[in-house]
Design a protein around this motif. Structure first.
Motif, mmCIF file in Angstrom:
data_model
loop_
_atom_site.group_PDB
_atom_site.id
_atom_site.type_symbol
_atom_site.label_atom_id
_atom_site.label_comp_id
_atom_site.label_asym_id
_atom_site.label_seq_id
_atom_site.Cartn_x
_atom_site.Cartn_y
_atom_site.Cartn_z
ATOM 1 N N ALA A 1 0.671 -1.147 0.062
ATOM 2 C CA ALA A 1 -0.037 0.101 -0.022
ATOM 3 C C ALA A 1 0.786 1.190 -0.150
ATOM 4 O O ALA A 1 1.684 1.402 0.653
ATOM 5 N N GLU B 1 1.378 -2.045 4.208
ATOM 6 C CA GLU B 1 1.114 -3.254 4.132
ATOM 7 C C GLU B 1 0.803 -3.896 3.009
ATOM 8 O O GLU B 1 0.607 -2.891 1.963
ATOM 9 N N ARG B 2 0.642 -5.157 2.688
ATOM 10 C CA ARG B 2 0.249 -5.738 1.398
ATOM 11 C C ARG B 2 -1.368 -5.286 1.263
ATOM 12 O O ARG B 2 -1.985 -5.391 2.163
ATOM 13 N N GLU B 3 -1.824 -4.945 -0.083
ATOM 14 C CA GLU B 3 -3.230 -4.738 -0.306
ATOM 15 C C GLU B 3 -3.653 -5.269 -1.576
ATOM 16 O O GLU B 3 -2.750 -5.425 -2.699
#
Ligand code: NAD
Length: 356
Positions: free
Chosen positions: A145, A153-155
């Motif tokens: 993100a 964070e991963r999104e």
């Protein structure tokens, strides 16, 4: 008339076989050619939409499609999953207009999960845009993100987008369909939250100026979902985008007793089309001989009406389906006390017999 027969996976081959039998007893000369698609295409040629299958679909006057998908392909990379075949066919053939009539046969009023007085006599048409929206929009993916509360964070992300031309052409299709019915059109969007939704609403309103005979109203998708189960008979024709149409048409399917009863047509600008039941490949019941073939048989009737210019033959099939329901024959999905439980083939036999 050349028909491409693409049975697909799961119950696809079982239900398409019954529709083909029905087409064969009409007394017309159809050239039918079968090709693998979906998981079957992947197994045979390493791709869910093999080149030869796509070519057959392009060359045909109409396509009769079963269903694709099986959980065993869930681990494959997305481009090779069975469902990509249907997206590829829609996109390549320009099949942008999806017609899903939801009609409740009086004999099935008791099979619906809604009270008979809410649904009996239901006859609505959902028109769903098929080649745009968040299902095809780019960019999309999984990334780190770049901003927001969860920065770093991963999104996962997708893009909802609609070009003006895409909205105009589906709006024209919907107004023209409404003109042939009760002349009422409900356009469904999420204009209160989404930019795409407000744009959709503005363009549909503009196209409406060419169809003064049709009464147009707009509804937010959350309200439309509620109204579909509260008072579905108030609708005549609904038009909506790809994702909202996907969800609303499945909800509408249940009004009719079973998703096994709901046919669909996906048409291009010249009424060439792909015809398929609204349900999926139902892996849970595949191979058991219990799937309801009527949605596929009714899809074949739509094919005769929209793409092959044989409305009388389409009417004959519709009448044959009504007649087998009136005889009390039911597959498991629509079975209730006092009716006769039959399997896929026996249901096909009964339709063929009614046609003869
Ligand atoms: P589904 O429509 O296949 O099944 C939902 C439920 O309805 C199941 O309990 C099934 O047994 C029942 N059902 C469906 N058709 C029936 C019929 N003709 N007769 C009796 N019962 C029937 O949806 P799902 O389980 O969410 O998906 C199964 C697979 O189908 C997945 O791989 C999915 O991606 C795929 N799918 C394909 C299409 C398509 O080919 N156009 C559409 C939807 C889902």
């Amino acid at each position: 008339m050349k028909i491409a027969i693409l049975p697909g996976d799961g119950i696809g081959p079982e239900i398409v076989a019954e529709a083909v039998r029905v087409l064969n007893v009409l007394g017309e000369q159809f050239e039918m050619e079968t090709a693998p698609v979906g998981g079957a295409g992947y197994e045979a040629h390493g791709h869910p939409l093999p080149d030869a299958t796509l070519q057959l679909a392009k060359d045909a006057d109409a396509i009769l499609f079963g269903a694709v998908g099986d959980w065993k392909y869930d681990k494959l990379e997305r481009a090779l999953r069975p469902e990509q075949a249907i997206l590829g066919l829609r996109k390549t053939l320009g099949l942008f207009a999806n017609f899903r009539p939801a009609i409740l046969y009086p004999e099935l009023a008791g099979a619906s999960t809604l009270k008979p007085e809410v649904v009996s006599g239901l006859d609505i048409l959902i028109i769903r845009e098929l080649t745009g929206d968040i299902y095809f929009g780019h960019p999309r993916g999984v990334r780190t993100a770049p901003d927001g509360a969860f920065k770093g964070e991963r999104e996962g992300f997708d893009t909802m987008r609609y070009a003006e031309t895409e909205i105009r052409r589906i709006a024209h299709v919907a107004f023209q369909a409404a003109l042939k019915r009760d002349k009422r059109l409900t356009s469904v969007d999420k204009a209160n939250v989404l930019e795409t939704g407000q744009f959709w609403r503005d363009i549909v309103t503009d196209v409406h100026r060419e169809y003064p005979a049709v009464a147009l109203d707009h509804m937010y998708v959350d309200n439309a979902a509620m109204q579909l189960v509260r008072a579905p008979k108030k609708f005549d024709v609904l038009v909506t985008g790809n994702m909202f149409g996907d969800i609303l048409s499945d909800a509408a399917a249940m009004l009719t007793g079973s998703i096994g009863m709901l046919p669909s047509a996906s048409l291009d600008a010249n009424n060439k089309g792909l015809y398929e039941p609204s349900h999926g490949s139902a892996p849970d019941i595949a191979g058991k001989g219990i799937a309801n073939p009527l949605a596929t048989i009714l899809s074949a009737a739509m094919m005769l009406r929209f793409s092959l210019n044989m409305p009388e033959q389409a009417d004959r099939i519709d009448a044959a389906v009504k007649s087998v329901l009136a005889q009390g024959l039911r597959t498991a999905d629509i079975h209730e006390a006092g009716t006769t439980l039959v399997g896929t083939q026996a249901m096909g036999d009964a339709v063929v017999k009614a046609l003869n």
